[in-house]
Scaffold this motif. Structure first.
Motif, PDB file in Angstrom:
ATOM      1  N   ILE A 112       3.730 -20.939  36.973  1.00  0.00           N
ATOM      2  CA  ILE A 112       2.449 -21.647  37.033  1.00  0.00           C
ATOM      3  C   ILE A 112       1.304 -20.719  36.661  1.00  0.00           C
ATOM      4  CG2 ILE A 112       0.804 -22.732  38.625  1.00  0.00           C
ATOM      5  CD1 ILE A 112       3.278 -23.836  40.150  1.00  0.00           C
ATOM      6  N   MET A 113       1.327 -19.500  37.246  1.00  0.00           N
ATOM      7  CA  MET A 113       0.206 -18.571  37.022  1.00  0.00           C
ATOM      8  C   MET A 113       0.117 -18.163  35.560  1.00  0.00           C
ATOM      9  SD  MET A 113      -0.896 -18.589  40.113  1.00  0.00           S
ATOM     10  CE  MET A 113      -2.194 -17.402  40.271  1.00  0.00           C
ATOM     11  N   GLY A 114       1.264 -18.185  34.847  1.00  0.00           N
ATOM     12  CA  GLY A 114       1.270 -17.764  33.447  1.00  0.00           C
ATOM     13  C   GLY A 114       1.197 -18.912  32.451  1.00  0.00           C
ATOM     14  N   ASN A 115       1.197 -20.138  32.957  1.00  0.00           N
ATOM     15  CA  ASN A 115       1.245 -21.301  32.056  1.00  0.00           C
ATOM     16  C   ASN A 115      -0.080 -21.485  31.326  1.00  0.00           C
ATOM     17  OD1 ASN A 115       0.937 -24.142  31.283  1.00  0.00           O
ATOM     18  ND2 ASN A 115       2.899 -24.468  32.301  1.00  0.00           N
ATOM     19  N   PRO A 116      -0.056 -21.456  29.996  1.00  0.00           N
ATOM     20  CA  PRO A 116      -1.315 -21.524  29.245  1.00  0.00           C
ATOM     21  C   PRO A 116      -2.048 -22.863  29.416  1.00  0.00           C
ATOM     22  CG  PRO A 116       0.581 -21.513  27.754  1.00  0.00           C
ATOM     23  CD  PRO A 116       1.104 -21.270  29.122  1.00  0.00           C
ATOM     24  N   LYS A 117      -1.286 -23.956  29.588  1.00  0.00           N
ATOM     25  CA  LYS A 117      -1.957 -25.263  29.767  1.00  0.00           C
ATOM     26  C   LYS A 117      -2.689 -25.305  31.100  1.00  0.00           C
ATOM     27  CE  LYS A 117       0.598 -28.408  26.800  1.00  0.00           C
ATOM     28  NZ  LYS A 117       1.476 -29.583  26.691  1.00  0.00           N
ATOM     29  N   VAL A 118      -2.079 -24.692  32.104  1.00  0.00           N
ATOM     30  CA  VAL A 118      -2.721 -24.652  33.428  1.00  0.00           C
ATOM     31  C   VAL A 118      -4.005 -23.836  33.349  1.00  0.00           C
ATOM     32  CG1 VAL A 118      -2.492 -23.829  35.806  1.00  0.00           C
ATOM     33  CG2 VAL A 118      -0.585 -24.975  34.707  1.00  0.00           C
ATOM     34  N   LYS A 119      -3.919 -22.694  32.663  1.00  0.00           N
ATOM     35  CA  LYS A 119      -5.107 -21.830  32.524  1.00  0.00           C
ATOM     36  C   LYS A 119      -6.214 -22.588  31.804  1.00  0.00           C
ATOM     37  CE  LYS A 119      -3.346 -17.136  32.619  1.00  0.00           C
ATOM     38  NZ  LYS A 119      -2.642 -16.153  31.824  1.00  0.00           N
ATOM     39  N   ALA A 120      -5.822 -23.296  30.726  1.00  0.00           N
ATOM     40  CA  ALA A 120      -6.818 -24.030  29.937  1.00  0.00           C
ATOM     41  C   ALA A 120      -7.476 -25.106  30.786  1.00  0.00           C
ATOM     42  CB  ALA A 120      -6.159 -24.649  28.709  1.00  0.00           C
ATOM     43  N   HIS A 121      -6.648 -25.788  31.604  1.00  0.00           N
ATOM     44  CA  HIS A 121      -7.218 -26.841  32.438  1.00  0.00           C
ATOM     45  C   HIS A 121      -8.111 -26.252  33.509  1.00  0.00           C
ATOM     46  CE1 HIS A 121      -7.511 -31.010  33.533  1.00  0.00           C
ATOM     47  NE2 HIS A 121      -7.442 -30.663  34.795  1.00  0.00           N
ATOM     48  N   GLY A 122      -7.702 -25.098  34.025  1.00  0.00           N
ATOM     49  CA  GLY A 122      -8.520 -24.414  35.025  1.00  0.00           C
ATOM     50  C   GLY A 122      -9.900 -24.110  34.475  1.00  0.00           C
ATOM     51  N   LYS A 123      -9.944 -23.698  33.203  1.00  0.00           N
ATOM     52  CA  LYS A 123     -11.229 -23.377  32.556  1.00  0.00           C
ATOM     53  C   LYS A 123     -12.100 -24.631  32.466  1.00  0.00           C
ATOM     54  CE  LYS A 123     -12.118 -19.918  29.310  1.00  0.00           C
ATOM     55  NZ  LYS A 123     -12.024 -19.340  27.977  1.00  0.00           N
ATOM     56  N   LYS A 124     -11.453 -25.774  32.141  1.00  0.00           N
ATOM     57  CA  LYS A 124     -12.193 -27.053  32.040  1.00  0.00           C
ATOM     58  C   LYS A 124     -12.859 -27.370  33.368  1.00  0.00           C
ATOM     59  CE  LYS A 124      -9.997 -30.319  28.907  1.00  0.00           C
ATOM     60  NZ  LYS A 124      -9.191 -31.529  28.802  1.00  0.00           N
ATOM     61  N   VAL A 125     -12.044 -27.250  34.423  1.00  0.00           N
ATOM     62  CA  VAL A 125     -12.528 -27.569  35.778  1.00  0.00           C
ATOM     63  C   VAL A 125     -13.692 -26.658  36.141  1.00  0.00           C
ATOM     64  CG1 VAL A 125     -11.898 -27.495  38.220  1.00  0.00           C
ATOM     65  CG2 VAL A 125     -10.336 -28.500  36.555  1.00  0.00           C
ATOM     66  N   LEU A 126     -13.551 -25.369  35.833  1.00  0.00           N
ATOM     67  CA  LEU A 126     -14.605 -24.421  36.194  1.00  0.00           C
ATOM     68  C   LEU A 126     -15.882 -24.687  35.397  1.00  0.00           C
ATOM     69  CD1 LEU A 126     -12.445 -21.243  36.628  1.00  0.00           C
ATOM     70  CD2 LEU A 126     -13.653 -22.485  38.377  1.00  0.00           C
TER      71      LEU A 126
END
Lengths: 142, 135
Positions: free
Chosen positions: B43-57
């Motif tokens: 999860i911590m390394g998943n690029p889609k998760v990171k990208a979505h995290g950026k959207k949320v932030l």
């Protein structure tokens, strides 16, 4: 919800890292809770709630000692906390929602003082631990 | 909201939306198409998760700029989360509290009880605003 072997290891390791600061962390978590969730103060109308209050320090240590006891009996938390469970059910009768507020503030306190140890996996294990303790403490309410 | 007091306007880009998916695994239900979410490290390394995290932030950054009108700021996103994404608003509270915990981890002693209280009000306001258009 069950505490896995990995959870138990994480919880014990975290508690070791906290060491003698447990009482201080308990007091800080209470102070955070009173600030962020003012409705929780209704249970402490007999307390001096100012920063550094002796009563908060004392109560923080009580909470920390109880949690430490639970950490030492992770295989049977209901038995270890049975007396506290009776107390909360029959005398204190703190509404169950408030255990989540205190659990959250305990996590915030630990995250701020022990950032290195507070990995996502450890965070998850501690969250489960506090949730388990909360369930035990409210288990005899009705 | 105008009385929230001290606010740290730092770059929030290091905060981890990913933590939500690790600590509350049932939140993964909304991200079936994100690929490998099988472990904390995945999860911590998943690029889609990171990208979505950026959207949320980025959205949260908008919230901080518009603290006096959160409902207006999030009106469109609220409709989206209800009508298209079907996200239970309880999840907004989980993410909000997750954000507070990560802020504590990164700011340590600076994250005093008073600062936490201000942020708790903020995330509560955002949760309410995001749920406001639900029907």
């Amino acid at each position: 919800m069950v505490l896995s072997a990995a959870d138990k290891n994480n919880i014990k390791a975290a508690w070791n890292a906290i060491g003698s600061h447990a009482g201080d962390h308990g007091a800080e978590a209470l102070e955070r809770m009173f600030h962020s969730f003012p409705t929780t103060k209704t249970y402490f109308s007999h307390f001096d709630l100012s920063h550094g209050s002796t009563q908060i320090k004392g109560h923080g240590k009580k909470v920390a000692d109880a949690l430490g006891n639970a950490v030492n009996h992770l295989d049977d938390i209901p038995t270890a906390l049975s007396a506290l469970s009776d107390l909360h059910a029959h005398e204190l009768r703190v509404d169950p929602v408030n255990f989540r507020f205190l659990s959250h503030c305990l996590l915030v306190t630990l995250a701020s003082h022990h950032p290195g140890e507070f990995t996502p996996a450890v965070h998850a294990s501690l969250d489960k631990f506090f949730s388990t303790v909360s369930t035990v403490l409210t288990s005899k309410y009705r | 909201m105008a009385l929230l007091g001290e606010r740290k306007r730092k770059d929030l880009s290091f905060l981890q939306f990913t933590r939500l998916l690790v600590v509350y695994p049932w939140t993964q239900r909304f991200f079936d198409n994100f690929g490998n979410l099988s472990s904390a490290s995945a999860i911590m390394g998943n690029p889609k998760v990171k990208a979505h995290g950026k959207k949320v932030l980025t959205s949260l950054g908008e919230a901080i700029k518009n603290m006096d009108d959160l409902k207006g700021t999030f009106a469109h996103l609220s409709e989206l989360h209800c009508d298209r994404l079907h996200v239970d608003p309880e999840n907004f509270k989980l993410l909000g509290n997750e954000l507070v915990i990560v802020l504590a981890k990164y700011f340590g002693k600076e994250f005093t009880p008073q600062v936490q209280a201000a942020w708790q009000k903020m995330v509560a306001g955002v949760s309410i605003a995001l749920a406001h258009k639900y029907h």
